[in-house]
Design an enzyme around this catalytic site. Structure first.
Site, PDB file in Angstrom:
ATOM      1  N   HIS A 133     -12.281   2.336   0.229  1.00 15.71           N
ATOM      2  CA  HIS A 133     -10.997   2.621   0.871  1.00 15.71           C
ATOM      3  C   HIS A 133     -11.198   3.797   1.828  1.00 15.71           C
ATOM      4  CE1 HIS A 133      -6.667   2.851   1.347  1.00 15.71           C
ATOM      5  NE2 HIS A 133      -6.783   4.167   1.240  1.00 15.71           N
ATOM      6  N   ASP A 138      -9.749   5.918   4.587  1.00 14.03           N
ATOM      7  CA  ASP A 138      -8.533   6.261   5.323  1.00 14.03           C
ATOM      8  C   ASP A 138      -8.883   6.479   6.794  1.00 14.03           C
ATOM      9  OD1 ASP A 138      -6.404   6.310   3.285  1.00 14.03           O
ATOM     10  OD2 ASP A 138      -7.729   7.755   2.328  1.00 14.03           O
ATOM     11  N   ASP A 143      -2.920   1.330  -0.743  1.00 20.00           N
ATOM     12  CA  ASP A 143      -2.569   2.748  -0.788  1.00 20.00           C
ATOM     13  C   ASP A 143      -1.319   3.110  -0.004  1.00 20.00           C
ATOM     14  OD1 ASP A 143      -3.101   5.358  -1.643  1.00 20.00           O
ATOM     15  OD2 ASP A 143      -4.220   5.858   0.170  1.00 20.00           O
ATOM     16  N   HIS A 192      -1.582   4.736   7.176  1.00 17.16           N
ATOM     17  CA  HIS A 192      -0.743   5.276   6.090  1.00 17.16           C
ATOM     18  C   HIS A 192      -0.956   6.754   5.741  1.00 17.16           C
ATOM     19  CE1 HIS A 192      -4.152   3.619   3.563  1.00 17.16           C
ATOM     20  NE2 HIS A 192      -4.027   4.811   3.013  1.00 17.16           N
TER      21      HIS A 192
HETATM   22 ZN   LIG Z   1      -5.412   5.677   1.743  1.00 17.18          ZN
END
Ligand SMILES: [Zn+2]
Length: 1016
Positions: free
Chosen positions: A274, A276, A386, A590
């Protein structure tokens, strides 16, 4: 009952094993090692390409020396000659693997929050990432060969604080303020021989110890494992570990052969990272984080044939294509094999609370288009592990873009209520369904430890109907993704007594199997509200303002460019529009749009939004100029789907101003109050700048009581227990300061417009409000200009309406969401802060009020009582000022616009939202501009008019039902076209038969979204 003496015997064995592994086996993981020679070159500031980074003079960097100013990069040239006795056929080399082992100064902080490296061949080909739990670089060569490669080492500072995120304000989030300190020390740089048997032995031990730790002391299995581990110790000679490791493994084999119970849960483990797209690092670093992690993944795939890696975000693939083209080609190959699996179909893993409907459409269509063009695939699962809550509009949008499954784990972060199911059908606000799964393992960074696996099995809410769940494993955020140790754990736990079965799988394989097993699980209807991170509707006001303005400008630019293309042969600026969209979509990630990134990210977002605005305004102006032609007639451009100033929707004509005698505005002053009245509305401002009267003169309703004035600015302390930029904790309400002291008031007016201006100071801040009533308009506009200098406070603007509303109605993507204002249940109570797009409406039977805004999202609506009965307090959340991760969050000037529409119903409030988002434009020209399309049908809104994505010049029109009821609509197009078809969001026709004729008739269900494609 097991005797205490026996229990202590078991624990003694387990302790003994732990000590023996640490002291005797782990140090023998490498059979031999020699130091590497490291020289380096520091590059300050922004990263440079390989050719630049590796050119120029190098300085020695011996082990133990410090390197790396925050956010800078060191290029390390690493070399060594393979020792003479390490020849391939020699006994020293048998059963080993040649590796470099490099520790850049890794800490116990989370991988991804600290230094990271990427190994390159001398030719500049990246081939392996270096991260805290992944220190090795695979090499090849024989004795006497020179081994030589580069490492690009990024000195990313740990913005999170210490080993865990501790939310301490830090200057590390901007290069300029991050300081000069060297942050890392080169701890190790060796050429080494990994002993494969010792490595495998360590993996055996780790798994068995993990399983045992999950079992009670009464479990025979736990005792049998202890026995085997003790025999393993006996079999291994501490001074000859390499030679006896195989004998140690033999003692464990029996325990590793014991099969899982017949009814064990099955976990589909999918490799994942994951990453970001920005957060505690800038976007530019994410590009490198992707390259490092993907290099690791490809290296791991070379060694493990069954390893599958799921990777979301077309943007991250696009970065690889642009910045690491050879890496991208290797990814492309693995995608073709079905092992590097693009998931999610979106451009980025966007927030879904804040982006507009069309933005979410483009997240999917731009993502799906990329995956189709580059890899020939379409994703079928929405992948948003997320994001901070999920709009009820998402199922319809995802289905329209070809996706049918949904995955998240974020709702396990709910602080109050637990979602009832892990596998369920999610029904969107229009009735569209996504088969959905939330992994009971409750993480997207699993390591596949027995502890995690057993937790998942015990936690799973759906054993009644389902036997499987999903587990994404791998370090995220630049931590390198899955490791060989995780794959070793998966392999050993494939069918092992004491843990659920583990199968390395892809999300699609999981979803297909889970759906086949239980095609119609329980249904969750509507929004999936995250009971956490409610401050993300407000933090970083400029980023949110930029997003809202970009969304409006994109719509206008597409509308007028399409109109100019169809009417005047104006070249459609497809590339300009596509680039603007891609930039805006990235900023909806996000941790960007929610306002939870470091200062660097948000300052850059503001610049990007400004540059996008410039480019889109140019498109709008040139398109309108091409349409109107040279001339000096004053024309008014109405981009709204509703008529305004006598100008039809989506057209441009001379405005018809209200007649001179139509409800002019009068100002009545009595020294202590200022009243604006126009025959439709009366509004009175007192000496405090507060609204004490808001009367709807048409219905003779008074919306305010006078005892509880409106336009009240309220300041609360805002000290969330953790996650400062993310969270607005319920306890903020326990203290409040009303800004209700005397203000400096002036009033002006000319019949067309009356304005009361109220100025005040509070804390270190100032605020100036303009309360405006216009001729012939019932609504009241309040602009609030704030110079915001507060820290850890939240600023609310309150309107206590004399309305008994049981629910609030807030605009969301392609429709609205209603949420209870009551607090009868814990679910209702948890929604103490809510997200609304351009408007919010509260009403009782037969009467309501609309509250529209230009740039904000956070609101709260609570019930209260006055002497004459229940009332509903609507508050806009204007500003916050958390100190982490950006210590300067929202300091400075802001401007907010609020429009109060007394008596407005939901449909009128929808139109008001468009009014505010699309101010009338004035141009001069020779010709009026007729609209391209007209939709006639109550509540139906034409949102998007564009040229088709395939460059054919077809016109695409997207409309939706906005009022939450069935609607009949006639769509007329005022340009020549061959045929019209209903399409999905990817602009591919779907099987719907349309009646022949000049107009197109459609029947829409509540909130239905329809895309029409006119073939030209
Ligand atoms: Zn995230």
């Amino acid at each position: 009952m097991i005797e205490v003496r026996q229990k202590s015997r078991l624990l003694q064995i387990e302790q003994r094993v732990a000590r023996f592994v640490r002291d005797k086996i782990e140090p023998r993981l490498y059979r031999a090692a020699v130091p590497l020679t490291v020289r380096h070159r520091e590059i300050g500031g922004e990263p440079v390409p390989f050719a630049v980074g590796t050119a120029g003079e190098l300085r020695p960097l011996p082990v133990g020396s410090e390197w790396g100013r925050a956010w800078d990069t060191s290029w390390l040239r690493v070399h060594c000659t393979i020792p003479a006795d390490w020849n391939r056929q020699g006994s020293l080399r048998t059963g080993t693997r040649l590796e470099a082992v490099i520790d850049l100064g890794f800490t116990h902080a989370q991988p991804g929050f600290q230094a990271e490296g990427l190994a390159y061949t001398l030719a500049g080909e990246p081939f392996k990432g270096l991260s805290p739990w992944n220190h090795y670089v695979p090499l090849d060569g024989d004795a006497g060969d020179a081994v030589e490669f580069w490492v690009e080492a990024a000195a990313n500072p740990n913005v999170a604080g210490s080993d865990v995120v501790d939310f301490t304000p830090t200057p590390l989030g901007l290069w300029e303020t991050a300081g000069e300190t060297l942050r890392y020390r080169l701890n190790r740089a060796d050429l080494a021989l990994l002993d494969l048997t010792v490595y495998e032995l360590l993996q055996d031990i780790a798994v068995l110890r993990g399983v045992a730790a999950q079992l009670p002391v009464t479990s025979p299995r736990r005792w049998q494992i202890a026995g085997a581990l003790e025999r393993m110790i006996t079999a291994i000679e501490p001074v000859r570990v390499a030679e006896t490791a195989a004998a140690g493994r033999a003692e464990l084999r029996g325990e590793l052969m014991k099969k899982a119970t017949a009814s064990a849960h099955t976990i589909h483990a999918t490799g994942h990272a994951h990453i970001d797209s920005a957060w505690l690092w800038p976007v530019r670093e994410t590009i490198r984080k992707c390259a490092r992690t993907f290099s690791n993944v490809l290296a791991l795939m070379d060694d493990h044939d069954d390893f599958v890696f799921a990777c979301s975000s077309a943007q991250q693939f696009a970065w690889m294509k642009e910045h690491y083209p050879t890496l991208f080609e290797r990814i492309r190959q693995r995608v073709a094999e079905g092992r590097f699996v693009p998931v999610g179909g979106m451009w980025v893993e966007a927030d879904t609370n804040i982006p507009s409907g069309e933005s979410l459409v483009r997240q999917f269509t731009r993502g799906q288009r990329f995956f189709a063009e580059e890899f020939g695939i379409e994703c079928e699962e929405v992948w948003l592990p997320d994001s901070f809550g999920y709009t009820g509009a998402l199922p319809q949008i995802a289905r329209g873009a070809g996706l049918k499954w949904f995955f998240t784990q974020k709702l396990s972060w709910n602080r109050v209520n637990r979602m009832p199911h892990h596998t369920f059908r999610w029904e969107g606000h229009d009735g569209s369904i996504l088969f959905s799964h939330m992994p009971p393992i409750e993480t997207y960074n699993a390591m596949l430890s027995a502890e995690e696996l057993v937790y998942a099995e015990n936690n799973f809410a759906d054993h009644l109907t389902s036997s499987m769940s999903l587990a994404p494993f791998g370090w995220g955020d630049g931590g390198g993704g899955p490791t060989r140790e995780m794959l070793a754990a998966a392999d050993r736990q494939a069918d092992l007594e004491g843990v659920p079965r583990v199968t390395v799988s892809s999300p699609a394989r999981f979803f297909a199997a889970a759906e086949a097993e239980n095609p119609e699980p329980a249904v969750w209807k509507g929004e999936m509200y995250l009971e956490l991170h409610r401050g993300t509707y407000t933090s970083q006001a400029a980023t949110k303002r930029g997003n809202r303005q970009s969304e409006s400008l994109l719509r206008e630019a597409e509308l007028w460019a399409t109109t100019a293309t169809v009417r005047r042969g104006f070249p459609y600026p497809a590339e300009t529009l596509d680039e603007a969209w891609r930039r805006v979509l990235l900023l909806q990630f996000h941790d960007i749009l929610p306002g939870s990134s470091i200062a660097w990210v948000h300052r850059e977002a503001e610049q990007t939004h400004a540059s996008v605005a410039e480019s889109l305004n140019h498109v709008i102006e040139t398109s309108l100029a091409a349409l109107a032609g040279p001339g000096d007639q004053l024309l008014t451009v109405n981009s709204s789907p509703f008529s305004r100033a006598g100008v039809a929707p989506l057209s441009c004509a001379a405005a018809s101003l209200p007649a001179r005698d139509a409800a002019p505005v009068r100002i009545v002053e009595d020294g202590t109050s200022w009243t604006l009245v126009n025959g439709l509305t009366r509004v009175t401002v007192d000496e405090r700048g507060l609204l004490v009267v808001l009367d709807d003169l048409t219905t003779k309703r008074s919306l305010l009581t006078g005892r509880r004035p409106g336009n009240l600015l309220q300041l609360h302390p805002d000290l969330p227990t953790e996650w400062d930029a993310w969270d607005l904790d319920e306890h903020y309400r326990q203290q409040v300061v009303d800004l209700d002291d005397r203000a400096e008031i002036t009033a002006t007016g000319d019949g067309d417009r009356g304005v009361v201006v109220a100025r005040r100071r509070f804390g270190n801040s100032t605020v100036e409000q303009h309360i405006v009533l216009e001729r012939d308009r019932a609504d009241v506009t309040i602009t609030t200009e704030v110079d915001w200098r507060e820290r850890q406070k939240v600023l609310k603007l309150a309107f206590p309406f004399r309305i008994d509303a049981l629910e609030s109605t807030a605009e969301t993507q392609f429709g609205y969401v209603t949420r209870p204002t009551t607090t009868n249940t814990s679910w209702e109570e948890a929604k103490f802060e809510i997200c609304a797009h351009r408007w919010l409406h509260v009403g009782e039977k037969g009467y309501g009020v609309g509250v529209a805004n230009a740039t904000i999202y956070g609101h709260d609506v609570v019930r209260d009582r006055d002497v004459d009965g229940p009332m509903t307090i609507v508050r806009e959340t204007l500003l916050r000022s958390p100190l982490f991760p950006d210590p300067e969050t929202d300091q400075g000037g802001h401007r907010f616009t609020t429009v109060l529409a007394p008596g407005a119903d939901v449909s009128a409030t929808v139109a008001l939202g468009f009014d505010l988002a699309f101010p009338l434009r004035s141009i001069t020209g020779a010709e009026v501009i007729e609209p391209l399309v007209r939709a006639t049908g109550e509540g139906v809104v034409v949102d998007t008019v564009k040229c088709s994505d395939d460059g054919s010049g077809d016109v695409v029109v997207r409309l939706y039902e906005s009022a939450g009821r069935r609607a009949d609509v006639e769509v007329e197009a005022f340009f020549p076209y061959e045929s019209v078809a209903v399409t999905d969001l990817l602009e591919k026709p779907v099987a719907v038969s349309l009646p022949e004729g000049r107009s197109t008739s459609l029947r829409l269900r509540p909130f239905e979204l329809v895309t029409l494609r006119f073939r030209r």
